[in-house]
Design a protein around this motif. Structure first.
Motif, mmCIF file in Angstrom:
data_model
loop_
_atom_site.group_PDB
_atom_site.id
_atom_site.type_symbol
_atom_site.label_atom_id
_atom_site.label_comp_id
_atom_site.label_asym_id
_atom_site.label_seq_id
_atom_site.Cartn_x
_atom_site.Cartn_y
_atom_site.Cartn_z
ATOM 1 N N ILE A 10 4.476 4.701 -11.223
ATOM 2 C CA ILE A 10 5.551 3.907 -10.914
ATOM 3 C C ILE A 10 5.080 2.576 -11.438
ATOM 4 O O ILE A 10 4.112 1.936 -10.890
ATOM 5 C CB ILE A 10 5.806 4.063 -9.379
ATOM 6 C CG1 ILE A 10 6.166 5.234 -8.740
ATOM 7 C CG2 ILE A 10 7.106 2.948 -9.120
ATOM 8 C CD1 ILE A 10 6.285 5.354 -7.277
ATOM 9 N N GLY A 11 5.931 2.035 -12.164
ATOM 10 C CA GLY A 11 5.561 0.844 -13.062
ATOM 11 C C GLY A 11 4.785 0.718 -13.982
ATOM 12 O O GLY A 11 4.117 0.304 -14.717
ATOM 13 N N GLY A 12 5.036 2.314 -14.603
ATOM 14 C CA GLY A 12 4.147 2.922 -15.970
ATOM 15 C C GLY A 12 4.400 1.952 -17.126
ATOM 16 O O GLY A 12 3.687 2.313 -18.108
ATOM 17 N N SER A 59 5.702 -8.427 -5.406
ATOM 18 C CA SER A 59 7.047 -8.881 -4.667
ATOM 19 C C SER A 59 7.993 -7.874 -4.346
ATOM 20 O O SER A 59 8.830 -7.686 -3.646
ATOM 21 C CB SER A 59 7.797 -9.642 -5.904
ATOM 22 O OG SER A 59 7.763 -9.272 -7.086
ATOM 23 N N VAL A 60 7.766 -6.610 -5.335
ATOM 24 C CA VAL A 60 8.675 -5.589 -5.154
ATOM 25 C C VAL A 60 7.887 -4.173 -4.416
ATOM 26 O O VAL A 60 8.396 -3.309 -4.098
ATOM 27 C CB VAL A 60 9.279 -4.979 -6.407
ATOM 28 C CG1 VAL A 60 9.880 -5.931 -6.971
ATOM 29 C CG2 VAL A 60 8.160 -4.484 -7.551
ATOM 30 N N PHE A 61 6.596 -4.606 -4.088
ATOM 31 C CA PHE A 61 5.677 -3.354 -3.625
ATOM 32 C C PHE A 61 6.487 -2.882 -2.363
ATOM 33 O O PHE A 61 6.404 -1.503 -2.120
ATOM 34 C CB PHE A 61 4.424 -3.815 -3.575
ATOM 35 C CG PHE A 61 3.312 -2.671 -2.893
ATOM 36 C CD1 PHE A 61 2.845 -1.597 -3.901
ATOM 37 C CD2 PHE A 61 3.089 -2.534 -1.715
ATOM 38 C CE1 PHE A 61 2.058 -0.853 -3.387
ATOM 39 C CE2 PHE A 61 2.342 -1.519 -1.310
ATOM 40 C CZ PHE A 61 1.787 -0.773 -2.206
ATOM 41 N N PRO A 62 6.708 -3.638 -1.397
ATOM 42 C CA PRO A 62 7.247 -3.122 -0.079
ATOM 43 C C PRO A 62 8.238 -2.293 -0.315
ATOM 44 O O PRO A 62 8.532 -1.077 0.355
ATOM 45 C CB PRO A 62 7.398 -4.572 0.652
ATOM 46 C CG PRO A 62 6.561 -5.302 0.184
ATOM 47 C CD PRO A 62 6.572 -5.286 -1.286
ATOM 48 N N LYS A 63 9.257 -2.796 -1.106
ATOM 49 C CA LYS A 63 10.768 -2.082 -1.547
ATOM 50 C C LYS A 63 10.396 -0.663 -2.150
ATOM 51 O O LYS A 63 10.956 0.459 -1.737
ATOM 52 C CB LYS A 63 11.427 -2.729 -2.272
ATOM 53 C CG LYS A 63 12.880 -2.136 -2.432
ATOM 54 C CD LYS A 63 13.435 -3.040 -3.535
ATOM 55 C CE LYS A 63 15.043 -2.383 -3.930
ATOM 56 N NZ LYS A 63 15.745 -3.166 -4.773
ATOM 57 N N VAL A 64 9.499 -0.606 -3.054
ATOM 58 C CA VAL A 64 9.021 0.621 -3.675
ATOM 59 C C VAL A 64 8.456 1.523 -2.684
ATOM 60 O O VAL A 64 8.721 2.858 -2.898
ATOM 61 C CB VAL A 64 8.009 0.513 -4.863
ATOM 62 C CG1 VAL A 64 7.290 1.747 -5.474
ATOM 63 C CG2 VAL A 64 8.897 -0.402 -6.060
ATOM 64 N N VAL A 65 7.510 1.244 -1.699
ATOM 65 C CA VAL A 65 6.768 2.140 -0.942
ATOM 66 C C VAL A 65 7.766 2.736 -0.151
ATOM 67 O O VAL A 65 8.033 3.924 0.555
ATOM 68 C CB VAL A 65 5.676 1.234 -0.246
ATOM 69 C CG1 VAL A 65 5.308 2.425 0.992
ATOM 70 C CG2 VAL A 65 4.604 1.126 -0.880
ATOM 71 N N ASP A 80 -2.598 2.650 -4.700
ATOM 72 C CA ASP A 80 -1.733 1.593 -5.437
ATOM 73 C C ASP A 80 -3.215 0.627 -6.161
ATOM 74 O O ASP A 80 -4.199 1.125 -6.109
ATOM 75 C CB ASP A 80 -1.588 0.469 -4.153
ATOM 76 C CG ASP A 80 -2.378 -0.185 -3.497
ATOM 77 O OD1 ASP A 80 -3.292 0.465 -3.019
ATOM 78 O OD2 ASP A 80 -2.211 -1.386 -3.529
ATOM 79 N N VAL A 81 -2.657 -0.245 -7.157
ATOM 80 C CA VAL A 81 -3.545 -1.154 -7.832
ATOM 81 C C VAL A 81 -3.568 -2.444 -7.534
ATOM 82 O O VAL A 81 -3.601 -3.347 -8.561
ATOM 83 C CB VAL A 81 -3.687 -0.619 -9.180
ATOM 84 C CG1 VAL A 81 -4.316 0.622 -9.641
ATOM 85 C CG2 VAL A 81 -2.226 -0.941 -9.838
ATOM 86 N N CYS A 82 -2.958 -2.943 -6.438
ATOM 87 C CA CYS A 82 -2.427 -4.419 -6.065
ATOM 88 C C CYS A 82 -3.643 -5.111 -6.058
ATOM 89 O O CYS A 82 -4.627 -4.408 -5.550
ATOM 90 C CB CYS A 82 -1.641 -4.592 -4.721
ATOM 91 S SG CYS A 82 -0.236 -3.538 -4.909
ATOM 92 N N GLU A 87 -2.129 -6.574 2.743
ATOM 93 C CA GLU A 87 -0.543 -6.299 3.069
ATOM 94 C C GLU A 87 -0.346 -5.012 2.445
ATOM 95 O O GLU A 87 0.451 -4.139 3.155
ATOM 96 C CB GLU A 87 0.427 -7.434 2.352
ATOM 97 C CG GLU A 87 0.398 -8.808 3.223
ATOM 98 C CD GLU A 87 0.926 -8.348 4.561
ATOM 99 O OE1 GLU A 87 1.811 -7.608 4.719
ATOM 100 O OE2 GLU A 87 0.285 -8.937 5.493
ATOM 101 N N PRO A 88 -0.613 -4.516 1.188
ATOM 102 C CA PRO A 88 -0.193 -3.209 0.817
ATOM 103 C C PRO A 88 -0.998 -2.136 1.696
ATOM 104 O O PRO A 88 -0.252 -1.212 1.890
ATOM 105 C CB PRO A 88 -1.010 -3.243 -0.406
ATOM 106 C CG PRO A 88 -0.961 -4.477 -1.103
ATOM 107 C CD PRO A 88 -1.020 -5.425 0.305
ATOM 108 N N TYR A 89 -2.023 -2.340 2.291
ATOM 109 C CA TYR A 89 -2.723 -1.422 3.104
ATOM 110 C C TYR A 89 -1.900 -1.114 4.156
ATOM 111 O O TYR A 89 -1.520 -0.158 4.741
ATOM 112 C CB TYR A 89 -4.186 -2.040 3.419
ATOM 113 C CG TYR A 89 -4.778 -1.299 4.777
ATOM 114 C CD1 TYR A 89 -5.324 -0.092 4.735
ATOM 115 C CD2 TYR A 89 -4.605 -1.983 6.047
ATOM 116 C CE1 TYR A 89 -5.771 0.639 5.715
ATOM 117 C CE2 TYR A 89 -5.067 -1.319 7.213
ATOM 118 C CZ TYR A 89 -5.773 -0.077 6.929
ATOM 119 O OH TYR A 89 -6.526 0.492 7.961
ATOM 120 N N LYS A 90 -1.447 -2.431 4.979
ATOM 121 C CA LYS A 90 -0.574 -2.419 5.982
ATOM 122 C C LYS A 90 0.758 -1.568 5.791
ATOM 123 O O LYS A 90 1.331 -0.767 6.545
ATOM 124 C CB LYS A 90 -0.412 -3.758 6.545
ATOM 125 C CG LYS A 90 -1.195 -4.258 7.336
ATOM 126 C CD LYS A 90 -1.060 -5.695 7.765
ATOM 127 C CE LYS A 90 -2.029 -6.328 8.530
ATOM 128 N NZ LYS A 90 -1.810 -7.720 9.013
#
Length: 272
Positions: A10-12, A59-65, A80-82, A87-90
């Motif tokens: 996703i985001g390729g 900025s869009v990671f929460p929406k994508v998940v 993920d590769v943030c 925050e991504p972990y949570k």
């Protein structure tokens, strides 16, 4: 390898997304991508692929998940590769209840031609199969894998990334306002200063939006920018006083001790 073992990114179409697409394709994996202008959307990608790598801006990671969560199954492996991890972990731990999940941060950019000796940080969230596969695949290319908690990772990145980028931009600003032509500086640069200029030149290929996000989004960055400012003020004040020579010699000896320890550590952890 399972017949249906496909990797979806996703985001390729982003720089890191394209990097990992090439990385996995070279290893013989079938890679699918979804992005703004692709035929596949994120939902379709989950229907096709077992491994889902999320490579999108924070900025869009929460929406994508949140968008993909309802389409995940226990058979999915998601990572993920943030560049920030807490925050991504949570977000992933909270929303992705069914699949195996792994938080990762590649400590390199998308322009590397070899990953030997490079580092990737990770922290397992759920499941062991994804973790074992990830460690095996990354180790094959000579990557060093470091397991670290998301909070500790972000704290260290406040120094390793935020302050490092801050210093490089500051160095660029100083050079721009030095009154010297760049050609003059390069022609008289010492070997050690040339190495700093070689690091600075890498910014020519970096994404200013990504670097800005790293600088402003890490909550621990302020601590190290403040520490930088404090140490600069202390050193300038001392060098402008009558104790300048004694202070600088003492300070230099302290840093020499650190440098010697660093030399030994780098020899053992990053051998040439």
């Amino acid at each position: 390898m399972e017949d249906n073992f496909k990797i979806g990114i996703i985001g390729g179409k982003g720089k890191m997304g394209e990097f990992f697409a090439r990385f996995f394709q070279k290893k013989g994996y079938y890679v699918l991508v979804s992005d703004k202008d692709t035929q596949l959307n994120n939902q379709s990608l989950l229907q096709e692929a077992k491994v889902i790598l999320i490579s999108v801006p924070m900025s869009v990671f929460p929406k994508v998940v949140e968008e993909i969560a309802e389409f995940t199954t226990p058979e999915h492996w998601i990572l993920d590769v943030c560049s920030l991890k807490l925050e991504p972990y949570k977000i992933m731990k909270s929303l992705l209840k069914k699949p195996e999940v792994l938080a990762t941060h590649p400590l390199f950019g998308p322009y590397e031609t070899s990953l030997k000796g490079k580092t990737i940080a990770y922290f397992p969230i759920r499941g062991k199969n994804l973790l074992n596969w990830f460690i095996k695949v990354m180790s094959e290319d000579g990557l060093s894998l470091i397991k670290i908690s998301p909070k500790k990772h972000d704290q260290i990145m406040g120094l390793v990334q935020v302050l490092n980028h801050f210093w490089l931009v500051l160095l660029g600003n100083i050079i721009n306002h030095s009154g010297f032509r760049l050609e003059e500086i390069v022609s008289l640069a010492t070997p050690s200063f040339l190495k700093q200029l070689e690091i600075l030149q890498r910014l020519a290929y970096q994404d200013e939006k990504l670097y800005t996000k790293i600088q402003v989004d890490n909550p621990y960055g302020k601590r190290f920018r403040t520490l930088f400012y404090r140490e600069c003020k202390k050193l300038i004040k001392a060098l402008n006083s009558s104790e300048a020579q004694v202070f600088f010699e003492t300070n230099f000896k302290e840093v020499k001790t650190l440098a010697k320890t660093l030399e030994n550590l780098l020899k053992s952890s990053h051998p040439h």
